[in-house]
Design a protein around this motif. Structure first.
Motif, PDB file in Angstrom:
ATOM      1  N   TYR A  19       0.843  -1.192   0.000  1.00 33.69           N
ATOM      2  CA  TYR A  19       0.000   0.000   0.000  1.00 33.69           C
ATOM      3  C   TYR A  19       0.879   1.243   0.000  1.00 33.69           C
ATOM      4  N   SER A  46      -3.280   5.164  -3.333  1.00 33.72           N
ATOM      5  CA  SER A  46      -4.357   5.650  -2.474  1.00 33.72           C
ATOM      6  C   SER A  46      -5.006   6.882  -3.081  1.00 33.72           C
ATOM      7  N   ASP A  48      -7.506   8.910  -1.218  1.00 34.00           N
ATOM      8  CA  ASP A  48      -8.278   9.071   0.009  1.00 34.00           C
ATOM      9  C   ASP A  48      -8.974  10.432   0.021  1.00 34.00           C
ATOM     10  N   CYS A  82      -6.834   2.143  -4.122  1.00 33.84           N
ATOM     11  CA  CYS A  82      -7.697   2.088  -2.940  1.00 33.84           C
ATOM     12  C   CYS A  82      -8.458   3.414  -2.876  1.00 33.84           C
ATOM     13  N   GLU A 258      -1.304  -4.049   3.602  1.00 33.10           N
ATOM     14  CA  GLU A 258      -1.807  -2.712   3.916  1.00 33.10           C
ATOM     15  C   GLU A 258      -1.158  -2.255   5.217  1.00 33.10           C
TER      16      GLU A 258
END
Length: 290
Positions: A19, A46, A48, A82, A258
């Motif tokens: 990750y 990521s 996010d 993600c 992760e």
């Protein structure tokens, strides 16, 4: 539990991913080199809820081409994204403006994935994280996914839902129910093994359900109510049973560690040690089951 020697080799020696947040932050070329130096074969990006990472959705064509060149130079691809920005911008929000932004994020994430050659976008199972519970949140969430899924299918990008640390989508069973409801080959599941322990579920039993449906797995340690920053081997995830189960069901998809990095100076070493621990635990678990 019967163990297949061919699968034992495949599971213990397969490529592993890391990750992005486990790496020391910086230019992508450097992060890909870190992953390679730590022994990983791919990285998970990521997207996010932070402004910096959401800004990636507006990357220019030149920036996207530069990252593709970095991937080719290092030999370390980005297999998956993600997409946890939906925790802030919920597809199931009661606010139409929030839902519109959530839909835009998903649409643009699909385009980014297609441009970078990313195979899978992991969709977080949060309906409307920062809002009071609503009986209609799930149906709004599903409606939003249907719209985004149509675009993903057109671009050849897989969407896959993750069980998360709230009750919205707590288990592999919950993810499978949603997968069956959407009934689209471009929507599968991407379970998080650690989040099963967060809810004190039967981790090995839930892991067995991923057969034929999981396009990736997050490996992390965790404890009840503690989903992040638990070092491998210090939580309650029964990793030997998990790996024995994966071997038994012949899981052969990607495995992604992760982790979260809090000290850039030790990130590469910590990631290296974690991967070594995972590989040794797999070998020991499957040897004991043979």
């Amino acid at each position: 539990m019967e163990s297949d020697p061919k699968m034992r080799t495949a599971l213990a020696d397969r490529p592993f991913g890391i990750y992005e947040k486990a790496l020391a932050p910086g230019p992508w070329l450097g992060m890909l080199e870190q992953a390679r130096d730590a022994g990983f074969q791919f990285v998970e990006m990521s997207l996010d809820e932070s402004a910096d990472r959401l800004a990636r959705l507006a990357w220019s064509a030149e920036t996207r081409r530069r990252l593709v060149a970095d991937i080719q130079e290092t030999g370390i691809p980005i297999y998956s994204i993600c997409l946890s920005a939906h925790r802030r911008f919920g597809l199931g929000s009661a606010d139409p403006q929030v839902r519109t932004e959530a839909a835009r994020i998903l649409h643009d994430a699909v385009d980014l994935a297609a441009d970078l050659g990313v195979r899978v976008i992991q969709i977080a199972g949060y309906f409307a994280y920062y809002e009071p519970e609503s009986p209609d949140a799930r149906s709004r969430y599903v409606d939003g996914l249907r719209v985004g899924l149509a675009h993903a299918a057109e671009r050849g990008v897989m969407l896959a839902v993750e069980n998360i640390d709230t009750v919205d989508m707590a288990s592999v069973s919950d993810c499978l129910t949603l997968r069956d409801e959407l009934d689209n080959p471009w929507f599968q599941i991407y379970p998080d093994i650690g989040n099963l322990a967060v809810h004190s579920l039967g981790v090995a039993a839930q892991t067995a359900l991923v057969k034929g449906a999981a396009v990736g797995l997050h490996l992390k340690d965790a404890r009840a109510g503690e989903p992040r920053r638990v070092p491998f081997g210090e939580g309650t995830v029964p990793f030997p049973a998990v790996f024995q189960t994966l071997n038994q069901i012949r899981y052969d998809g990607p495995l992604t560690l992760e982790m979260w990095n809090d000290d850039p100076t030790t990130a590469t070493q910590i990631a290296t040690d974690a991967l070594r621990w995972i590989r040794q635990t797999i070998s020991d678990a499957l040897a004991s089951a043979s």
